[in-house]
Design a protein around this motif. Structure first.
Motif, short mmCIF file in Angstrom:
data_model
loop_
_atom_site.label_atom_id
_atom_site.label_comp_id
_atom_site.label_asym_id
_atom_site.label_seq_id
_atom_site.Cartn_x
_atom_site.Cartn_y
_atom_site.Cartn_z
N GLY A 1 0.82 -1.20 0.00
CA GLY A 1 0.00 0.00 0.00
C GLY A 1 0.86 1.25 0.00
N TYR A 2 0.38 2.29 -0.69
CA TYR A 2 1.06 3.59 -0.70
C TYR A 2 0.09 4.66 -0.21
CZ TYR A 2 4.86 1.60 -3.48
OH TYR A 2 5.91 0.86 -3.91
N LEU A 3 0.62 5.59 0.58
CA LEU A 3 -0.21 6.63 1.18
C LEU A 3 0.61 7.91 1.25
CD1 LEU A 3 -3.01 6.88 2.76
CD2 LEU A 3 -1.64 6.64 4.81
N SER A 4 0.05 9.01 0.81
CA SER A 4 0.69 10.32 0.93
C SER A 4 -0.19 11.20 1.80
CB SER A 4 0.91 10.97 -0.44
OG SER A 4 1.79 10.21 -1.23
N THR A 5 0.41 11.84 2.80
CA THR A 5 -0.35 12.71 3.69
C THR A 5 0.33 14.07 3.76
OG1 THR A 5 0.89 11.94 5.62
CG2 THR A 5 -1.16 10.78 5.09
N LEU A 6 -0.49 15.08 4.03
CA LEU A 6 0.06 16.40 4.30
C LEU A 6 0.72 16.38 5.67
CD1 LEU A 6 -2.91 18.59 2.98
CD2 LEU A 6 -0.89 17.77 1.75
N MET A 7 1.44 17.42 6.03
CA MET A 7 2.18 17.43 7.28
C MET A 7 1.25 17.41 8.49
SD MET A 7 5.15 17.13 6.23
CE MET A 7 5.88 17.13 7.86
N ASP A 8 -0.01 17.79 8.33
CA ASP A 8 -0.96 17.70 9.45
C ASP A 8 -1.63 16.34 9.53
OD1 ASP A 8 -2.67 17.76 7.30
OD2 ASP A 8 -3.76 19.56 7.92
N GLY A 9 -1.22 15.42 8.66
CA GLY A 9 -1.74 14.06 8.72
C GLY A 9 -2.88 13.77 7.78
N ARG A 10 -3.45 14.80 7.12
CA ARG A 10 -4.57 14.55 6.21
C ARG A 10 -4.11 13.77 4.98
NH1 ARG A 10 -6.98 20.08 4.67
NH2 ARG A 10 -4.80 20.69 5.04
N ILE A 11 -4.93 12.80 4.60
CA ILE A 11 -4.59 11.92 3.48
C ILE A 11 -4.79 12.68 2.17
CG2 ILE A 11 -5.18 9.78 2.30
CD1 ILE A 11 -6.04 8.67 5.00
N ALA A 12 -3.73 12.70 1.36
CA ALA A 12 -3.80 13.40 0.08
C ALA A 12 -3.84 12.43 -1.10
CB ALA A 12 -2.60 14.35 -0.08
N LYS A 13 -3.29 11.24 -0.90
CA LYS A 13 -3.23 10.29 -2.00
C LYS A 13 -3.13 8.88 -1.42
CE LYS A 13 -0.74 9.57 -6.40
NZ LYS A 13 0.41 9.99 -7.22
N VAL A 14 -3.81 7.92 -2.04
CA VAL A 14 -3.77 6.54 -1.57
C VAL A 14 -3.95 5.63 -2.77
CG1 VAL A 14 -6.25 6.57 -1.05
CG2 VAL A 14 -4.79 4.88 0.03
N ASN A 15 -3.22 4.52 -2.80
CA ASN A 15 -3.32 3.64 -3.97
C ASN A 15 -4.43 2.60 -3.80
OD1 ASN A 15 -2.13 1.80 -2.22
ND2 ASN A 15 -0.68 1.02 -3.71
N THR A 16 -4.76 1.94 -4.91
CA THR A 16 -5.87 0.99 -4.94
C THR A 16 -5.60 -0.20 -4.03
OG1 THR A 16 -6.37 1.64 -7.21
CG2 THR A 16 -7.27 -0.46 -6.45
N THR A 17 -4.35 -0.63 -3.95
CA THR A 17 -4.02 -1.78 -3.10
C THR A 17 -4.44 -1.54 -1.66
OG1 THR A 17 -2.14 -2.36 -4.50
CG2 THR A 17 -2.14 -3.24 -2.26
N LEU A 18 -4.08 -0.38 -1.09
CA LEU A 18 -4.42 -0.09 0.29
C LEU A 18 -5.92 0.10 0.46
CD1 LEU A 18 -3.37 0.32 3.12
CD2 LEU A 18 -2.95 2.72 2.60
N LEU A 19 -6.56 0.72 -0.52
CA LEU A 19 -8.03 0.87 -0.45
C LEU A 19 -8.70 -0.49 -0.41
CD1 LEU A 19 -8.54 3.76 -3.04
CD2 LEU A 19 -8.86 3.91 -0.56
N THR A 20 -8.20 -1.44 -1.20
CA THR A 20 -8.78 -2.80 -1.21
C THR A 20 -8.59 -3.48 0.13
OG1 THR A 20 -8.32 -2.98 -3.58
CG2 THR A 20 -8.73 -5.03 -2.38
N TRP A 21 -7.40 -3.37 0.71
CA TRP A 21 -7.16 -3.98 2.02
C TRP A 21 -8.11 -3.42 3.08
CZ3 TRP A 21 -1.08 -3.51 2.34
CH2 TRP A 21 -0.51 -4.42 1.43
N LEU A 22 -8.32 -2.12 3.05
CA LEU A 22 -9.11 -1.47 4.09
C LEU A 22 -10.61 -1.47 3.80
CD1 LEU A 22 -6.82 1.62 4.80
CD2 LEU A 22 -6.98 -0.50 6.09
N GLY A 23 -11.00 -1.71 2.54
CA GLY A 23 -12.41 -1.73 2.20
C GLY A 23 -13.03 -0.34 2.08
N TYR A 24 -12.21 0.67 1.76
CA TYR A 24 -12.72 2.04 1.60
C TYR A 24 -12.72 2.45 0.13
CZ TYR A 24 -12.35 3.08 6.63
OH TYR A 24 -12.53 3.09 7.98
N ARG A 25 -13.54 3.45 -0.15
CA ARG A 25 -13.46 4.13 -1.45
C ARG A 25 -12.47 5.29 -1.32
NH1 ARG A 25 -19.43 5.99 -2.32
NH2 ARG A 25 -18.93 6.66 -0.18
N ARG A 26 -11.92 5.67 -2.44
CA ARG A 26 -10.92 6.74 -2.40
C ARG A 26 -11.51 8.02 -1.81
NH1 ARG A 26 -6.40 6.24 -5.26
NH2 ARG A 26 -7.44 4.75 -6.63
#
Length: 451
Positions: free
Chosen positions: A42-67
């Motif tokens: 899984g790949y995840l990019s967050t801003l410095m305050d922790g907010r999620i800015a980008k996430v790949n499909t692999t991690l979304l599938t593992w977690l069961g979330y939509r982008r």
């Protein structure tokens, strides 16, 4: 079409090679996007305050979330369990800010249906050309296979038993089977020992003016026990310590042991009061393991404070107990006594357990001993019935008598004597035993020439 210079044209004013280069560039861009989106991790990019800015499909599938459920709406810590958030705030995030990169950290994520996903996390802070932090890029690896080690142990044991049965059929087969069994036994022992080592501190750093010694006795090489201990500095010259025992063995006990150790350390940072630290651990345990699969443990948590008001030094020790056997104080006067913490209840069973506390001054020459019940529950049928024995057990009274025979002593000497006692009890010790001792050294005598 051929141009006047002899070059072939596609009729649009540029050579076919230009089209090929454009198509190849587009294909490479598509491949890079596909590689990012469907990578095995899984790949995840967050801003410095922790907010999620980008996430790949692999991690979304593992977690069961939509982008759209995560990007711009959630922070990375929102995906962590309660224990994971505590560890992230007190350890992971500060180290990342200081070092700019941190890798191989074990955490647990919460999926959309509430289940826990064990992962290994590596994070890197990306900066601008001027050195300003811009975002955090995090790589997430699925660590569920690590939880399957207990099943691997059982499988290996069955293979060894099958090899023994086959060995009875022929001498050649017996020799080979014996080799296989010995190799497998060594592998199992190494696996269990390595895993057990990860649940204990690699070393203990004693506060100035205090001697410290610890020992962990493994009762069985086939199963990982749930005993644990630690000693670590807190703010303002104080030190925290704990010793505990998780119910059960194997994978479940190892998971609770790891959670308990990190929670106790993290909770002590926020509020070092021993009773508050144990209450925090109880809240985490009841939250994480609520329902049909409760997990509980007994713990002693203490805070050491130097006694700066006395010329001879010493320490004040405040201990809180969550259902754990009482510590023993071996005095400089040659006596030994229990440090009573009556009424303390198991942690992880009920939402608001009773937690008992006590305070004692450790003067020069005093030693305090913390232990788990693997020692007092040891069977002593082959050794007779020592005084204080209870139904064939070694017992609390026998341990107190043994401690009295050692006093006055030091932490290293006390642990060495208890190791010999455990060796004497031999196979009667059928549960892991953790020992932690602290002593205040006697002052060195003043040379006659300096008196």
């Amino acid at each position: 079409m051929v141009t006047a210079g002899g070059e072939e044209s596609n009729g649009c004013g540029h050579a076919p090679e230009d089209d090929d280069a454009t198509q190849f560039s587009a294909m490479m861009e598509d491949s890079a996007v596909d590689l990012y989106e469907n990578a095995p991790c899984g790949y995840l990019s967050t801003l410095m305050d922790g907010r999620i800015a980008k996430v790949n499909t692999t991690l979304l599938t593992w977690l069961g979330y939509r982008r759209e459920d995560l990007v711009g709406r959630k922070r990375f810590t929102d995906l962590l369990t309660v224990g994971g958030r505590l560890y992230h705030e007190t350890h992971f995030a500060p180290l990342l800010r200081m070092q700019g990169e941190i890798g191989g950290i074990a955490l647990e994520l919460r999926t959309s249906d509430g289940t826990r996903l064990p992962v290994l996390v590596t994070s890197v802070v990306r900066t601008s050309d001027e050195g300003q932090p811009l975002l955090i890029r995090t790589t997430v690896f699925d660590a569920r296979d690590r939880r399957a080690y207990e099943a691997e142990l059982l499988r290996a044991r069955k293979e060894a038993e099958d090899a023994h049965r086959e060995a009875e059929q022929a001498r050649r087969a017996a020799v080979e089977a014996h080799r296989v069994v010995e190799a497998e036994r060594a592998r199992l022992q190494k696996l269990a020992t390595t895993l057990q080592r990860t649940l204990l501190p690699p070393s203990l750093s004693a506060p100035p003016g205090l001697e410290v010694a610890a020992y962990y006795h493994i009762a069985s090489i086939d199963e990982v026990g749930g005993d644990f201990y630690d000693l670590f500095p807190l703010a303002h010259g104080t030190w925290g310590l704990f010793l505990g025992d998780v119910c059960g063995k194997g994978a479940a006990a190892a998971a609770v042991t790891s959670l308990a150790r990190y929670t106790l350390r993290a909770a002590a940072v926020y509020d070092p009061d021993p009773a508050a630290v144990l209450a925090n651990l109880n809240q985490v345990l009841t939250h994480e393991y609520l329902g049909t699969d409760p997990r509980f443990c007994t713990v002693l948590f203490g805070v050491l404070t130097p006694d700066s008001g006395r010329r001879d030094g010493g320490f004040h020790l405040t201990l809180a107990s969550g259902g754990h056997p009482p510590a023993i104080v071996l005095g400089s006067d040659g006596t030994a006594r229990h440090l009573p913490t009556p009424g303390g209840q198991l942690l992880g069973v009920i939402p608001d357990p009773q937690i008992a506390s006590t305070t004692v001054r450790l003067a020069p020459g005093d030693t305090v001993l913390l232990y788990t019940d693997g020692l007092t529950e040891a069977q002593t049928a082959s050794l007779g019935r020592p005084r204080g024995d209870d139904g064939g057990r070694y017992g609390d009274d026998a341990l107190l008598d043994f401690s009295t025979s050692l006093a006055p002593t030091t932490a290293p000497a006390a642990i060495a004597a208890l190791r010999e006692l455990l060796d004497t009890l031999g196979t009667g010790v059928d549960d892991d035993t953790a020992l932690l001792a602290l002593s205040v050294p006697l002052p060195l005598p003043v040379p006659e020439s300096e008196r």
